[in-house]
Design an enzyme around this catalytic site. Structure first.
Site, PDB file in Angstrom:
ATOM      1  CB  VAL A  14      36.698  46.333  29.034  1.00 10.54           C
ATOM      2  CG1 VAL A  14      37.275  45.294  28.105  1.00 10.54           C
ATOM      3  CG2 VAL A  14      37.580  46.478  30.253  1.00 10.54           C
ATOM      4  CB  CYS A 277      39.804  45.403  38.090  1.00 10.40           C
ATOM      5  SG  CYS A 277      38.541  45.629  36.832  1.00 10.40           S
ATOM      6  CG  PHE A 278      44.229  46.474  41.370  1.00 14.33           C
ATOM      7  CD1 PHE A 278      44.393  45.758  40.192  1.00 14.33           C
ATOM      8  CD2 PHE A 278      45.104  47.522  41.626  1.00 14.33           C
ATOM      9  CE1 PHE A 278      45.389  46.085  39.283  1.00 14.33           C
ATOM     10  CE2 PHE A 278      46.098  47.866  40.722  1.00 14.33           C
ATOM     11  CZ  PHE A 278      46.241  47.152  39.563  1.00 14.33           C
TER      12      PHE A 278
HETATM   13  P1  NAD Z   1      31.362  48.331  32.844  1.00 12.78           P
HETATM   14  O1  NAD Z   1      30.423  48.206  33.983  1.00 12.78           O
HETATM   15  O2  NAD Z   1      31.947  49.659  32.515  1.00 12.78           O
HETATM   16  O3  NAD Z   1      30.639  47.806  31.504  1.00 12.78           O
HETATM   17  C1  NAD Z   1      29.906  46.642  31.431  1.00 12.78           C
HETATM   18  C2  NAD Z   1      28.683  46.898  30.544  1.00 12.78           C
HETATM   19  O4  NAD Z   1      28.020  45.654  30.295  1.00 12.78           O
HETATM   20  C3  NAD Z   1      27.631  47.817  31.168  1.00 12.78           C
HETATM   21  O5  NAD Z   1      27.424  48.931  30.329  1.00 12.78           O
HETATM   22  C4  NAD Z   1      26.367  46.929  31.277  1.00 12.78           C
HETATM   23  O6  NAD Z   1      25.167  47.641  31.026  1.00 12.78           O
HETATM   24  C5  NAD Z   1      26.622  45.907  30.184  1.00 12.78           C
HETATM   25  N1  NAD Z   1      25.881  44.649  30.355  1.00 12.78           N
HETATM   26  C6  NAD Z   1      25.776  43.857  31.455  1.00 12.78           C
HETATM   27  N2  NAD Z   1      25.046  42.762  31.176  1.00 12.78           N
HETATM   28  C7  NAD Z   1      24.671  42.846  29.882  1.00 12.78           C
HETATM   29  C8  NAD Z   1      23.925  42.013  29.022  1.00 12.78           C
HETATM   30  N3  NAD Z   1      23.420  40.841  29.449  1.00 12.78           N
HETATM   31  N4  NAD Z   1      23.717  42.407  27.747  1.00 12.78           N
HETATM   32  C9  NAD Z   1      24.223  43.581  27.302  1.00 12.78           C
HETATM   33  N5  NAD Z   1      24.966  44.418  28.080  1.00 12.78           N
HETATM   34  C10 NAD Z   1      25.186  44.051  29.355  1.00 12.78           C
HETATM   35  O7  NAD Z   1      32.518  47.270  33.108  1.00 12.78           O
HETATM   36  P2  NAD Z   1      34.037  47.322  32.577  1.00 12.78           P
HETATM   37  O8  NAD Z   1      34.853  48.206  33.441  1.00 12.78           O
HETATM   38  O9  NAD Z   1      34.025  47.535  31.110  1.00 12.78           O
HETATM   39  O10 NAD Z   1      34.506  45.838  32.899  1.00 12.78           O
HETATM   40  C11 NAD Z   1      34.032  44.738  32.142  1.00 12.78           C
HETATM   41  C12 NAD Z   1      34.893  43.533  32.475  1.00 12.78           C
HETATM   42  O11 NAD Z   1      36.241  43.776  32.044  1.00 12.78           O
HETATM   43  C13 NAD Z   1      34.984  43.174  33.952  1.00 12.78           C
HETATM   44  O12 NAD Z   1      35.039  41.773  34.069  1.00 12.78           O
HETATM   45  C14 NAD Z   1      36.308  43.761  34.380  1.00 12.78           C
HETATM   46  O13 NAD Z   1      36.873  43.054  35.450  1.00 12.78           O
HETATM   47  C15 NAD Z   1      37.158  43.594  33.149  1.00 12.78           C
HETATM   48  N6  NAD Z   1      38.246  44.571  32.992  1.00 12.78           N
HETATM   49  C16 NAD Z   1      38.049  45.888  33.258  1.00 12.78           C
HETATM   50  C17 NAD Z   1      39.077  46.802  33.047  1.00 12.78           C
HETATM   51  C18 NAD Z   1      38.894  48.261  33.329  1.00 12.78           C
HETATM   52  O14 NAD Z   1      39.879  48.990  33.239  1.00 12.78           O
HETATM   53  N7  NAD Z   1      37.721  48.751  33.656  1.00 12.78           N
HETATM   54  C19 NAD Z   1      40.309  46.368  32.537  1.00 12.78           C
HETATM   55  C20 NAD Z   1      40.473  45.017  32.245  1.00 12.78           C
HETATM   56  C21 NAD Z   1      39.433  44.125  32.481  1.00 12.78           C
HETATM   57  C1  UGA Z   2      44.561  47.862  36.448  1.00 14.68           C
HETATM   58  C2  UGA Z   2      45.739  47.200  35.738  1.00 14.68           C
HETATM   59  O1  UGA Z   2      46.841  48.105  35.725  1.00 14.68           O
HETATM   60  C3  UGA Z   2      45.365  46.804  34.317  1.00 14.68           C
HETATM   61  O2  UGA Z   2      46.443  46.093  33.718  1.00 14.68           O
HETATM   62  C4  UGA Z   2      44.118  45.914  34.350  1.00 14.68           C
HETATM   63  O3  UGA Z   2      43.713  45.594  33.036  1.00 14.68           O
HETATM   64  C5  UGA Z   2      43.007  46.638  35.053  1.00 14.68           C
HETATM   65  O4  UGA Z   2      43.443  46.994  36.394  1.00 14.68           O
HETATM   66  C6  UGA Z   2      41.777  45.808  35.234  1.00 14.68           C
HETATM   67  O5  UGA Z   2      41.816  44.598  35.177  1.00 14.68           O
HETATM   68  O6  UGA Z   2      40.765  46.469  35.491  1.00 14.68           O
HETATM   69  P1  UGA Z   2      43.490  50.290  36.441  1.00 14.68           P
HETATM   70  O7  UGA Z   2      42.819  49.818  37.691  1.00 14.68           O
HETATM   71  O8  UGA Z   2      42.668  50.899  35.382  1.00 14.68           O
HETATM   72  O9  UGA Z   2      44.279  49.081  35.758  1.00 14.68           O
HETATM   73  O10 UGA Z   2      44.619  51.372  36.815  1.00 14.68           O
HETATM   74  P2  UGA Z   2      46.065  51.240  37.494  1.00 14.68           P
HETATM   75  O11 UGA Z   2      46.979  52.137  36.792  1.00 14.68           O
HETATM   76  O12 UGA Z   2      46.474  49.840  37.660  1.00 14.68           O
HETATM   77  O13 UGA Z   2      45.806  51.866  38.932  1.00 14.68           O
HETATM   78  C7  UGA Z   2      45.020  51.195  39.906  1.00 14.68           C
HETATM   79  C8  UGA Z   2      45.093  51.948  41.227  1.00 14.68           C
HETATM   80  O14 UGA Z   2      46.382  51.828  41.800  1.00 14.68           O
HETATM   81  C9  UGA Z   2      44.842  53.454  41.079  1.00 14.68           C
HETATM   82  O15 UGA Z   2      44.073  53.902  42.177  1.00 14.68           O
HETATM   83  C10 UGA Z   2      46.235  54.032  41.119  1.00 14.68           C
HETATM   84  O16 UGA Z   2      46.257  55.358  41.557  1.00 14.68           O
HETATM   85  C11 UGA Z   2      46.906  53.102  42.113  1.00 14.68           C
HETATM   86  N1  UGA Z   2      48.385  53.058  41.985  1.00 14.68           N
HETATM   87  C12 UGA Z   2      48.948  52.642  40.826  1.00 14.68           C
HETATM   88  C13 UGA Z   2      49.170  53.409  43.076  1.00 14.68           C
HETATM   89  O17 UGA Z   2      48.658  53.784  44.151  1.00 14.68           O
HETATM   90  N2  UGA Z   2      50.535  53.338  42.950  1.00 14.68           N
HETATM   91  C14 UGA Z   2      51.133  52.924  41.801  1.00 14.68           C
HETATM   92  O18 UGA Z   2      52.385  52.880  41.753  1.00 14.68           O
HETATM   93  C15 UGA Z   2      50.314  52.578  40.719  1.00 14.68           C
END
Ligand code: NAD
Ligand code: UGA
Length: 463
Positions: A14, A277-278
């Site tokens: 993110v 995340c889900f």
């Molecule tokens: P990530 O694990 O890829 O990245 C988090 C980073 O934070 C890591 O590189 C870690 O080393 C760093 N970190 C942790 N503690 C720290 C600290 N005290 N100081 C400095 N760095 C530190 O995680 P992500 O997938 O980017 O997710 C981050 C958040 O965003 C989560 O809460 C997740 O639920 C949310 N989110 C993720 C997605 C997604 O698609 N991955 C989408 C929307 C929201």
């Molecule tokens: C999901 C949400 O779509 C984002 O809006 C949100 O920000 C994010 O989680 C988060 O909070 O981390 P992401 O997990 O990256 O995003 O990807 P998705 O496209 O949502 O797919 C999630 C999983 O569901 C995958 O394994 C995908 O293959 C599966 N999926 C998706 C299905 O099996 N069927 C579908 O119709 C859609």
């Protein structure tokens, strides 16, 4: 207040893409992304932007444009906090693995560490933005830490959850459905909200920028993920019924999706949803509901996870049953390991659980994934602690070429919907396999009729 310097703590899936897009769209704002993980920062600074640690279509080009101009990656967390007016917290919030709420509630230790560090360093008023997905009312805890351990400066806490999906992060960030910003309803809170609105307004239309109170914003993020995951579990539940009744889940999905009230998106039956995340966010929601005594609400949402676990197990059982109830010493080839296409992320990928089940049945698993490394796959399996690392290494063979991976296989299983799989020479693959040649399409991306005409025993999901 006009924002000129932003710091983002957490250079992950993110923090990295989000800040890269802010930097690209706001050349007048200096954006510094910091992380404790030195290797991750080193990779973000790799002179060749093709080697940045996160694969997302279009991301390396944006990093190439902005990095060194107004986008910086650093391990100097304190300096970045000190200099910025706005600090995004974008660290991981995994499910807790110990103590109270184990296996359910979000572990907020990284968030708390950030709050303490901000409090220690800040010598001027700051806006602190929750970008990570957090339980409703976390802002209260952050504020308490900041106010009680800080140097007497004022903090405004905003909630600005991220809705990007991996694999489409760049387009989602450039053209978001909405930007959500929650803040206090005090004059200072409103000023902070409006400063952040101005940042996004550099490229997002104003009517897509929604402002709410902090609690609505925090809860909306958990709700959005719960609704999205619920759709997948709903269609997956129907897929099992389709298999029993002769209906075809793709046809059912199309038929219901044409109802404008239901809509066509997120109705693809699959081996089960993965991603970081889900599951984590729904478990968190369930925990919050239970903690308020709302047991029916908790049970309702928990069923989404129960259905997803069932779907993954059902898929591996089907492979075993179809292969005459034994896969011992058989070569089963997996095409795809990532949790979805166009990402190198494997967190909670359904593939890991299917692999684990089949290795328990003593199958030999061969894998090809265009973006996931062998070490990542093995560490995913090791994380489950089902068997020793040595045994996992023996059971899994990773190939860099899909045709080699499929040669001599008893069955192929498609686990990620990478587009390239549909372009393969399936006749050539069939000719190289054991007969009968089984194909389990966990993503329903291939044409059943064409593959059956070649000779495959084709099993999709929900038909
Ligand atoms: P990530 O694990 O890829 O990245 C988090 C980073 O934070 C890591 O590189 C870690 O080393 C760093 N970190 C942790 N503690 C720290 C600290 N005290 N100081 C400095 N760095 C530190 O995680 P992500 O997938 O980017 O997710 C981050 C958040 O965003 C989560 O809460 C997740 O639920 C949310 N989110 C993720 C997605 C997604 O698609 N991955 C989408 C929307 C929201
Ligand atoms: C999901 C949400 O779509 C984002 O809006 C949100 O920000 C994010 O989680 C988060 O909070 O981390 P992401 O997990 O990256 O995003 O990807 P998705 O496209 O949502 O797919 C999630 C999983 O569901 C995958 O394994 C995908 O293959 C599966 N999926 C998706 C299905 O099996 N069927 C579908 O119709 C859609």
């Amino acid at each position: 207040m006009k924002i000129t310097k932003i710091c983002c703590i957490g250079a992950g899936y993110v923090g990295g893409p989000t800040m890269a897009v802010i930097a690209q769209k706001c050349p007048h704002i200096e954006v510094t992304v910091v992380d404790l993980n030195e290797q991750r920062i080193k990779d973000w600074n790799d002179p060749n932007t093709e080697n940045i640690p996160i694969y997302e279509p279009g991301l390396s080009e944006i990093v190439a444009e902005a990095r060194g101009r107004n986008l910086f990656f650093s391990t100097d967390v304190e300096k970045a906090i000190d200099e910025a007016q706005v600090i995004f917290i974008s660290v991981n919030t995994p499910t807790k693995t110990f103590g109270k709420g184990k296996g359910m509630v979000a572990d907020l230790k990284y968030i708390e560490l950030c709050a303490r560090q901000i409090a220690k360093v800040a010598k001027e008023n700051k806006i602190v933005v929750e970008k990570s997905t957090l339980p409703v009312r976390t802002a209260e805890a952050i504020k308490s830490i900041l106010d009680n351990t800080g140097n007497g400066v004022q903090f405004q806490i905003l909630s600005n959850p991220e809705f990007l999906a991996e694999g489409t992060a760049v387009t989602d960030l450039l053209n978001p459905d909405r930007i959500l910003i929650g803040g206090d309803t005090t004059p200072e809170g409103e000023d902070a909200i409006s400063a952040l609105v101005d940042v996004y307004a550099n490229w997002v239309e104003k009517d897509k920028i929604l402002t709410t109170n902090v609690w609505s914003s925090e809860l909306s993020k958990l709700t959005a993920n719960a609704f999205l995951a619920q759709r997948i579990s709903s269609i997956n539940a129907m897929s099992e019924l389709c298999e029993k009744t002769g209906a075809n889940v793709n046809e059912v999905a199309k038929a219901i999706g044409m109802d404008s009230r239901i809509g066509p998106k997120f109705l693809k039956a699959s081996v089960g949803f993965g991603g970081s995340c889900f599951q984590k966010d729904i478990l968190n929601l369930v925990y919050i509901a239970k903690s308020y005594g709302l047991n029916e609400v908790a049970d309702y949402w928990e069923q989404v996870i129960i259905m997803n676990d069932h779907q993954k197990r059902r898929f591996s059982n089907k492979i075993v049953q179809t292969l005459y109830n034994t896969v011992a010493d058989k070569k089963i080839t997996f095409l795809g390991w990532a949790f979805k296409k166009d990402t190198n992320d494997t967190r909670e990928s359904a593939t890991i659980y299917v692999a684990d089940d089949l290795i328990n049945e003593q199958a030999n698993i061969s894998v090809y994934d265009p973006k996931v490394s062998q070490s990542k796959m093995l560490s995913d399996l090791d994380y489950l602690q089902t068997r020793s690392s040595e045994d996992n290494s023996k059971a899994l063979t990773v190939f860099g070429d899909p045709y080699e991976a499929c040669k001599g296989a008893h069955a192929i299983s498609i686990l990620t919907e990478w587009d390239e799989f549909a372009t393969y020479d399936w006749q050539k693959i069939y000719d190289s396999m054991h007969k009968p040649a089984f194909l389990f399409d966990g993503r329903n991306i291939l044409e059943a009729k064409e593959l059956e005409a070649i000779g495959f025993v084709y099993k999709g999901i929900g038909s």
